[in-house]
Design a protein around this motif. Sequence first.
Motif: not given
Ligand code: NAP
Length: 246
Positions: A12-17, A35-39, A61-63, A88-90, A153-155, A157-159, A184-190
Amino acid sequence: MLENKVALVTGASRGIGREIARTLAKEGAMVIINYNGSEARALEAKELIEKEGGKASIYQCNVSDFDACEKMVKDLVKEFGHIDILVNNAGITRDNLIMRMKEEDFDAVLNINLKGTFNTIRHLSRQMLKQKSGKIINISSVSGIMGNAGQANYSASKAGVIGLTKTMARELASRGITVNAVAPGFVDTEMTQVLSDDVKKAACAQIPLGRFGQPSDIANMVAYLASDKADYITGQVISVDGGMNI
Ligand code: NAP
């Protein structure tokens, strides 16, 4: 809507979380930002929530680490007494075509996206069973439903997250715990900002609504599933993808 609830949001440090954490906090929940790395980013998220009148704390915590997840759950239950909502968003991507995909990239994605989801549920479900209530929401992806070239790998894991969601829903339903997935589909994040303009254009062409989603599109669905309005919904995969998977 979520007053007196405690919510743990992984990644939850950034993005959707981060947006999920903000939205649950606006609804009145006390939110733990994992969060894991981004304090610094996690602290920024906490300050943002507090500025908006919400309550939040951060927890590193590294999940993908089974024992670290056990400690996280123990520490949080000790501090807050209960945890009512688990999101569970990480997640990470390490995209490549199968012929070029390294074993370590397959393992890293499975370990964080799928095993990380197992780890938190494995440890927190015991507490939720005691409470006889709980809402678990797992973030899957359209990739886990439709597949996507370059994301073996990603598909996978998500399946896997979808299979885990349905099984957990069956195992935990008798104690009033619901388990659902949001895809989610494509979402505007890092995660998607690294895609080239050509790839983004091609992606938009596959989306009936013609645009990428915003983190708030996903967060609003999660907040609904976390609320008592969704008490009779379990084991479902809700697509929030602009119609990609019609
Ligand atoms: P993101 O911007 O890259 O952010 C990822 C987040 O996951 C960060 O807060 C990161 O924290 C955390 N994280 C990564 N590894 C971790 C670990 N080992 N332990 C704990 N935290 C960890 O990604 P996002 O786009 O917001 O995606 C969030 C979720 O939505 C993911 O599950 C992704 O697969 C899913 N999703 C995203 C999209 C999309 O288009 N963006 C589409 C479908 C599904 P740190 O920086 O602290 O490591």
